[in-house]
Design a protein around this motif. Structure first.
Motif: not given
Lengths: 146, 205
Positions: A50, A68-69, A72-74, A81, A83-84, A93
């Motif tokens: 990051d 950032h890293s 492994n983001y799906q 991921k 959009m999470d 948030a």
């Protein structure tokens, strides 16, 4: 008649391809592997860390770099991921930048109520960074106004 | 007099050998029981069913808990089977449900698995939420998190999240497997997609 032409084309193609196939051995990719050879093994991947803040943009329409890293983001048929954190409902948030308003437009310029499916694969345009040595010298500099 | 002594000796001998026998049997039984318990905790056991092997196991193989820089791993049971005696027994008891569904063939094709994934994932989330992500915390003790060492995004999220009483599974869903369809507002909604807020339920603790 037809077969004669086909034969001629076939022979011509072979003759043309010959010098290439002979010299393909010597041709190397930017990563110094032979074109026909195997890729470097995976342990040469660099760890992405990051950056701890946004990275500067170099031109107006540039898709901002990922600071950032993303290991492994799906990003699957079921779930994205990115959009999470980057969706409008999650951005506050998580402290992530909201996805651009331009991403809610289809290719005819029509405004949609949700993110356009053509933007699904974020990493197609937004790329993470490592401190790797440049493979090719780059002398690009942003316009003075930026 | 002598006779009484003899009976005594005999009785004492009997009691001792009975205790001894029970002791030995106990060791054998308990040992065997524990061995069975341990064996059913191995990765080999879990993936002996193709339902587990072709879906969740293959997905998990691409994640940090399967292989990583240091080689310290988490196997199936580390995350799915409690370490404490009673919760472990309860989980093993519920596992008989898996045997039943194995026979019923509830998830015996990738399509059936995918169709049931949302149900199974939500059960597992609820279980972890109930026990405050005990299995994660068996290895990751957040009171020893070094926030200076963590990436900025991690340390911000953790300090804020723990202050609000959140637990690991509130934020780390999909840590080892593919997630079920979630409606994230991309074009048309996928059939059967869960609403996006299942991923981040409002904290209640």
């Amino acid at each position: 008649m037809k077969t004669a032409i086909q034969k001629a084309v076939g022979i011509a193609a072979l003759v043309l391809a010959l010098p290439f196939s002979a010299s393909a051995e010597g041709v190397k990719s930017l990563r110094e592997t032979a074109v026909g050879g195997a890729e470097h093994p995976a342990e040469n991947y660099r760890e992405i860390r990051d950056a701890g803040g946004l990275l500067p943009r170099d031109f107006v329409q540039q898709p901002p770099l990922v600071p950032h890293s993303v290991t492994n983001y799906q990003v699957t048929l079921n779930y994205n991921k990115c959009m999470d954190c980057h969706s409008w409902s999650r951005a506050q948030a998580t402290g992530a930048t909201k996805v651009s308003l331009t991403h809610f437009r289809d290719r005819e310029g029509q405004e949609l109520s949700s993110v356009s499916p053509r933007r699904y694969f974020c990493l197609q345009c937004h790329v993470p960074q490592t401190d790797a040595k440049q493979l090719v010298d780059n002398v690009f500099s942003p316009a003075p106004g930026l | 007099m002598n006779k009484i002594k003899k009976v005594w000796a005999w009785a004492i001998g009997l009691v001792f050998s009975a205790v001894g026998l029970a002791f030995v049997l106990g060791i054998i039984f308990w040992g065997g029981f524990n061995t069975a318990m341990e064996w059913t905790n191995t990765e080999t056991f879990c993936i002996s069913c193709h339902e587990m092997e072709v879906n969740v196991y293959q997905e998990y193989r691409n994640t940090i808990h399967y292989n990583n820089r240091t080689g310290v791993r988490a196997v199936c049971s580390d995350c799915h089977v409690p370490k404490e005696w009673w919760p472990k027994m309860v989980r093993k008891f519920y596992a008989s449900n898996e045997l039943l569904h194995k026979m019923l063939g509830s998830i015996d094709t990738p399509e059936k698995f995918e169709a049931k994934r949302a149900v199974m994932a939500q059960r597992e989330w609820a279980r972890m939420k109930r026990n405050d992500s005990q299995e994660c915390r068996n290895c990751h003790d957040f009171s020893y998190f070094d926030y200076a060492e963590q990436a900025g995004r991690s340390s911000n999220a953790h300090q804020k999240g723990f202050a609000e009483g959140q637990t690991c599974i509130d934020c780390h869903k999909g840590i080892a497997h593919k997630l079920p369809a979630i409606d994230q507002g991309f074009g048309d909604t996928l059939p059967g997609a869960l609403p996006a807020d299942v991923l981040h339920p409002v904290s209640t603790r």
